[in-house]
Design an enzyme around this catalytic site. Structure first.
Site, mmCIF file in Angstrom:
data_model
loop_
_atom_site.group_PDB
_atom_site.id
_atom_site.type_symbol
_atom_site.label_atom_id
_atom_site.label_comp_id
_atom_site.label_asym_id
_atom_site.label_seq_id
_atom_site.Cartn_x
_atom_site.Cartn_y
_atom_site.Cartn_z
ATOM 1 N N ARG A 78 -7.519 -9.044 6.795
ATOM 2 C CA ARG A 78 -6.994 -8.527 5.540
ATOM 3 C C ARG A 78 -8.163 -8.215 4.608
ATOM 4 O O ARG A 78 -9.213 -8.845 4.686
ATOM 5 C CB ARG A 78 -6.056 -9.555 4.868
ATOM 6 C CG ARG A 78 -4.741 -9.758 5.602
ATOM 7 C CD ARG A 78 -3.878 -8.514 5.531
ATOM 8 N NE ARG A 78 -2.568 -8.649 6.140
ATOM 9 C CZ ARG A 78 -2.279 -8.346 7.390
ATOM 10 N NH1 ARG A 78 -3.233 -7.913 8.204
ATOM 11 N NH2 ARG A 78 -1.049 -8.461 7.850
ATOM 12 N N CYS A 128 0.850 -1.188 0.000
ATOM 13 C CA CYS A 128 0.000 0.000 0.000
ATOM 14 C C CYS A 128 0.884 1.235 0.000
ATOM 15 O O CYS A 128 1.739 1.391 0.858
ATOM 16 C CB CYS A 128 -0.887 -0.010 1.237
ATOM 17 S SG CYS A 128 -1.877 1.452 1.451
ATOM 18 N N GLU A 133 -4.855 -8.634 -2.470
ATOM 19 C CA GLU A 133 -4.891 -8.724 -0.996
ATOM 20 C C GLU A 133 -4.078 -7.597 -0.404
ATOM 21 O O GLU A 133 -3.035 -7.218 -0.937
ATOM 22 C CB GLU A 133 -4.342 -10.085 -0.566
ATOM 23 C CG GLU A 133 -4.281 -10.310 0.933
ATOM 24 C CD GLU A 133 -2.906 -9.972 1.542
ATOM 25 O OE1 GLU A 133 -2.779 -10.067 2.781
ATOM 26 O OE2 GLU A 133 -1.990 -9.610 0.785
ATOM 27 N N ARG A 185 -5.969 -12.117 12.186
ATOM 28 C CA ARG A 185 -5.281 -11.494 11.057
ATOM 29 C C ARG A 185 -6.312 -11.052 10.021
ATOM 30 O O ARG A 185 -6.740 -11.827 9.166
ATOM 31 C CB ARG A 185 -4.283 -12.474 10.430
ATOM 32 C CG ARG A 185 -3.326 -11.821 9.412
ATOM 33 C CD ARG A 185 -2.377 -12.836 8.816
ATOM 34 N NE ARG A 185 -1.315 -12.200 8.054
ATOM 35 C CZ ARG A 185 -0.161 -11.769 8.573
ATOM 36 N NH1 ARG A 185 0.059 -11.922 9.875
ATOM 37 N NH2 ARG A 185 0.749 -11.193 7.824
#
Length: 334
Positions: A167, A75, A122, A165
């Site tokens: 995502r 990102c 992802e 986690r």
């Protein structure tokens, strides 16, 4: 004999977690790209292929034809490129101007050139709020203008491994192929069943035990921030529960996931093999780098069985469409 397997490419491949998942879902990898030399080494030892290097230097026309593009891209902030920058690149991508200078641009230019039937992107959960939502808005607008219908959802790996986690997953299907009517649903996630004890070894080398100096520092650091009302500090994992998110910085002190060794011994870090299990990698997966690099690699990776569940849903949607298309061509017998 021609293979009926769906072909996919593995961009920002890391150590191949996405590849493992899509291969388990019946796909065949025809191209991979990863710039980090240590990740390349792990990838080579496990798949027998050395990924292409820096994606920014890869000509999109040289990428093999494929059905699915898979990418766990980093990102970055987006900025509108100047006319001189666009001219110097020799590219005229119109609305893609907004993403030039970012690594997402490289994903977009490959999608534009190769037109995969579908893709899976992802990223971290915070992508949606990054730069006040502008980054995510540009990404979605770019993909939609390329002619893809999007399915977006945040999923937690805890349903497959004992790790919290979250995502974000962006699935796209080519509207020229599916017309926006693809029968895709994200996988139904069952109640988490895995516990930390499922990934831990009974006996571990003492080198993973925290030194007195580090353990004292972590306790003092946590106490200082607790007094200020902050939540910073180490995390002792519940052996019967799940742990915090494994990060790429785990090699520094392991503070986010520590394993208790009783009152008479300092806590310890996870071993690289335990990190591999925490991400759902098989026992057969080879760890061929130093502990420091292994921690970075698994911290940057994906929860393999979660990706596999998504991949199976994608493949199912694509196969249903292909079957219905074939059925439409069957002659009507009166």
């Amino acid at each position: 004999m021609k293979s009926n397997k769906l072909k996919f490419i593995d961009l920002f491949a890391g150590i191949g977690g996405m590849r493992l998942a899509f291969e388990k879902a019946g796909g065949k990898c025809v191209f991979s790209s990863e710039w980090d030399k240590y990740a390349q080494k792990t990838y080579l030892n496990n798949f027998g292929e050395l990924p292409e290097g820096d994606i920014t230097n890869i000509d999109e026309k040289s990428v093999p034809d494929h059905d699915i593009l898979v990418a766990g891209f980093p990102c970055q902030p987006f900025s509108i490129a100047g006319v001189s920058k666009k001219n110097s690149l020799g590219r005229d991508h119109g609305f893609l101007d907004k993403t030039q200078g970012t690594l997402f641009f490289d994903v977009a230019r490959i999608i534009k050139e190769k037109r995969p039937r579908a893709f899976l992107l992802e990223n971290v959960k915070n992508l949606k709020s990054h730069d006040k939502g502008r980054t995510f808005k540009v990404i979605c607008e770019t993909l939609e203008k390329l002619g893809y219908s999007l399915h977006v959802k945040v999923l937690d790996g805890k349903h497959f491994v004992p790790q919290h986690r979250e995502r974000i997953f962006i699935i796209g299907f080519d509207t020229n192929v599916y017309g926006g009517w693809e029968r895709f649903d994200f996988p139904e996630l069952e109640k988490p069943l895995k516990r930390m004890n499922d990934v831990l070894d009974d006996r571990v080398d003492d080198k993973y035990t925290l030194s007195n100096k580090l353990w004292n520092y972590l306790q003092e650091y946590a106490a200082k921030h607790k007094a200020k009302g902050n939540g910073f500090g180490f995390g002792l994992a519940d052996p019967e529960g799940i742990c915090r998110t494994l990060s790429a910085r785990y090699y520094k002190d392991g503070s986010e996931i520590l394993i208790s060794q009783g009152d008479d011994k300092n806590p310890r870090r996870l071993t690289p093999r335990e990190c591999a299990r925490l991400q759902g990698y098989p026992e057969s997966f080879k760890i061929v780098v130093s502990d420091t690099q292994a921690y970075k690699q698994f911290g940057n990776s994906v929860v393999v069985p979660l990706i596999e569940a998504i991949a199976k849903q994608m493949v199912q949607a694509m196969n249903i469409h292909q079957h219905e298309k074939s059925y439409e061509k069957e002659p009507v017998v009166i």
